[in-house]
Design an enzyme around this catalytic site. Structure first.
Site, PDB file in Angstrom:
ATOM      1  N   HIS A 161     -36.942  32.473  42.203  1.00 29.63           N
ATOM      2  CA  HIS A 161     -35.670  32.189  41.484  1.00 29.63           C
ATOM      3  C   HIS A 161     -34.708  31.572  42.253  1.00 29.63           C
ATOM      4  O   HIS A 161     -34.397  31.897  43.401  1.00 29.63           O
ATOM      5  CB  HIS A 161     -34.954  33.714  41.465  1.00 29.63           C
ATOM      6  CG  HIS A 161     -33.950  33.789  40.384  1.00 29.63           C
ATOM      7  ND1 HIS A 161     -32.762  34.460  40.816  1.00 29.63           N
ATOM      8  CD2 HIS A 161     -33.694  33.244  39.125  1.00 29.63           C
ATOM      9  CE1 HIS A 161     -31.956  34.324  39.946  1.00 29.63           C
ATOM     10  NE2 HIS A 161     -32.447  33.821  38.770  1.00 29.63           N
ATOM     11  N   HIS A 185     -26.291  26.759  39.342  1.00 24.50           N
ATOM     12  CA  HIS A 185     -26.330  27.914  38.457  1.00 24.50           C
ATOM     13  C   HIS A 185     -24.846  28.054  37.871  1.00 24.50           C
ATOM     14  O   HIS A 185     -24.889  28.377  36.633  1.00 24.50           O
ATOM     15  CB  HIS A 185     -26.591  29.134  39.188  1.00 24.50           C
ATOM     16  CG  HIS A 185     -26.568  30.498  38.480  1.00 24.50           C
ATOM     17  ND1 HIS A 185     -25.423  31.159  38.078  1.00 24.50           N
ATOM     18  CD2 HIS A 185     -27.384  31.067  37.622  1.00 24.50           C
ATOM     19  CE1 HIS A 185     -25.667  32.206  37.367  1.00 24.50           C
ATOM     20  NE2 HIS A 185     -26.908  32.311  37.214  1.00 24.50           N
TER      21      HIS A 185
HETATM   22  O1  G3P Z   1     -34.360  32.049  34.273  1.00 21.36           O
HETATM   23  C1  G3P Z   1     -34.309  33.534  34.733  1.00 21.36           C
HETATM   24  C2  G3P Z   1     -32.860  33.588  35.244  1.00 21.36           C
HETATM   25  O2  G3P Z   1     -32.605  32.672  36.181  1.00 21.36           O
HETATM   26  C3  G3P Z   1     -31.919  33.770  34.280  1.00 21.36           C
HETATM   27  O3  G3P Z   1     -30.570  34.382  34.493  1.00 21.36           O
HETATM   28  O4  G3P Z   1     -28.332  34.061  35.574  1.00 21.36           O
HETATM   29  O5  G3P Z   1     -30.109  33.608  37.035  1.00 21.36           O
HETATM   30  O6  G3P Z   1     -30.083  32.068  35.482  1.00 21.36           O
HETATM   31  P1  G3P Z   1     -29.911  33.400  35.802  1.00 21.36           P
HETATM   32 MG    MG Z   2     -31.777  30.821  35.848  1.00 21.71          MG
END
Ligand code: G3P
Ligand code: MG
Length: 251
Positions: free
Chosen positions: A10, A52
Site C-alpha cells: 500500500h 495520496h
Molecule cells: O486502493 C486502496 C486504498 O489505497 C484506498 O484508500 O485512501 O489509501 O487511497 P486510500
Molecule cells: Mg490508494
C-alpha cells in the site's frame, strides 16, 4: 489477462518508507512484493504525480492544494523528511518515473486514480497518455470516483479497472456491470463472510485494503479474497508467502 498477486504494498512499503515515493516502491520490491498500490493525481499543469492527500502538508514540506501547483514547484519539495531523516530529499514522483522504476524492478501496480479536486476526466486522459508511452508492466487501475472508472473503461477498454468502495451497496451487481469494472476493491472492515461469498460466487476478483495483521489476511483469504493491500509487505509475505487458494486470480 494479468495475475493479481495476493499481497500488494500500500503506497509502497509505507510502514518502512515514506508513502508514494520511489524509495517506498524500492523497499516493497526488496521485501519481495510483486506489486505496489499508489495514488495518482494531477499538478496544476496537468502532469501525473503520485501523492495520496489533496494537500501537501502531511507528506511534504509544502503547503496548499496539489492541483494548484505546477510540477516544477512540486518537484522542489521534500517528500521524505517527514517520515525519517534517512529519506530526506525524496521527491514526489511522477507517474512516468514510477512506471520506469517498476519496469526495471519487474514489478506491477494497482494504480489508484485519485482526482483530489482535479477534473477526473482530464486525469484519466493524462494517465492514459502516460500508460501509452511507458514500458509495459502489469497494471490494475482503480478509483473511488465513478466518473473516472467509466472514463478509464472508455479510454483503455483493454486495461482492467477495479471499482473502489468503502462499503458494498445493496445493488452492487447492477452498478458493477454498468461501470464495466474488472474487480471490487473494498475496505476489509466493511466486508463480512457472506458479502465476500456473494462477490466470489459472481467470479468478481476481490481486493481488500488495508490489512497489516496476518491473521486477518488469513481469514480474508479463507473467504476467497484475491488480494490484500498492506502497509507492511515484509511481515505479510513472511507470514503468508503464497495465496492459500491459488485458483488463478486474474483480471
Ligand atoms: O486502493 C486502496 C486504498 O489505497 C484506498 O484508500 O485512501 O489509501 O487511497 P486510500
Ligand atoms: Mg490508494
Amino acid at each position: 489477462m494479468i495475475e493479481i498477486p495476493h499481497i500488494i504494498a500500500h503506497r509502497g512499503a509505507s510502514i518502512e518508507a515514506p508513502e508514494n515515493t520511489i524509495a517506498a516502491f524500492r523497499v516493497a520490491g526488496a521485501r519481495q512484493a510483486k506489486w505496489i498500490e499508489c495514488d495518482v493525481t494531477l499538478s496544476a499543469d496537468d502532469k501525473c504525480v503520485l501523492i495520496h492527500d489533496d494537500t501537501l502538508e502531511r507528506t511534504t514540506n509544502g503547503t496548499g492544494l496539489i492541483h494548484k501547483q505546477p510540477l516544477s514547484a512540486l518537484r522542489e519539495l521534500d517528500a521524505g523528511a517527514w517520515f525519517s531523516d534517512i529519506y530526506k530529499g525524496e521527491r514526489i514522483p511522477t507517474l512516468s518515473d514510477t512506471l520506469e522504476t517498476l519496469f526495471f524492478m519487474d514489478m506491477g501496480a494497482n494504480l489508484e486514480i485519485k482526482p483530489s479536486g482535479c477534473d477526473p476526466v482530464r486525469l484519466c486522459q493524462e494517465v492514459a497518455k502516460e500508460l501509452g508511452r511507458a514500458k509495459k508492466i502489469p497494471i490494475l487501475l482503480s478509483s473511488f470516483d465513478d466518473i473516472a472508472v467509466a472514463e478509464i473503461r472508455r479510454l483503455l477498454p483493454d486495461m482492467p479497472c477495479g471499482w473502489l468502495l468503502e462499503t458494498l451497496p445493496d445493488d452492487w451487481r447492477k452498478e458493477y456491470a454498468t461501470l464495466g469494472a474488472s474487480a471490487i476493491h473494498i475496505d476489509h472492515k466493511a466486508l463480512d463472510r457472506d458479502m465476500a461469498a456473494e462477490i466470489v460466487a459472481a467470479n468478481v476478483p476481490l481486493v481488500c485494503y488495508t490489512i497489516n495483521a496476518p491473521d486477518r489476511a488469513h481469514e480474508l483469504f479463507g473467504w476467497g479474497v484475491t488480494s490484500v493491500i498492506t502497509d507492511d509487505p515484509a511481515r505479510m509475505i513472511a507470514a503468508i508467502p503464497h495465496h492459500p487458494n491459488p485458483k488463478g486470480h486474474k483480471v
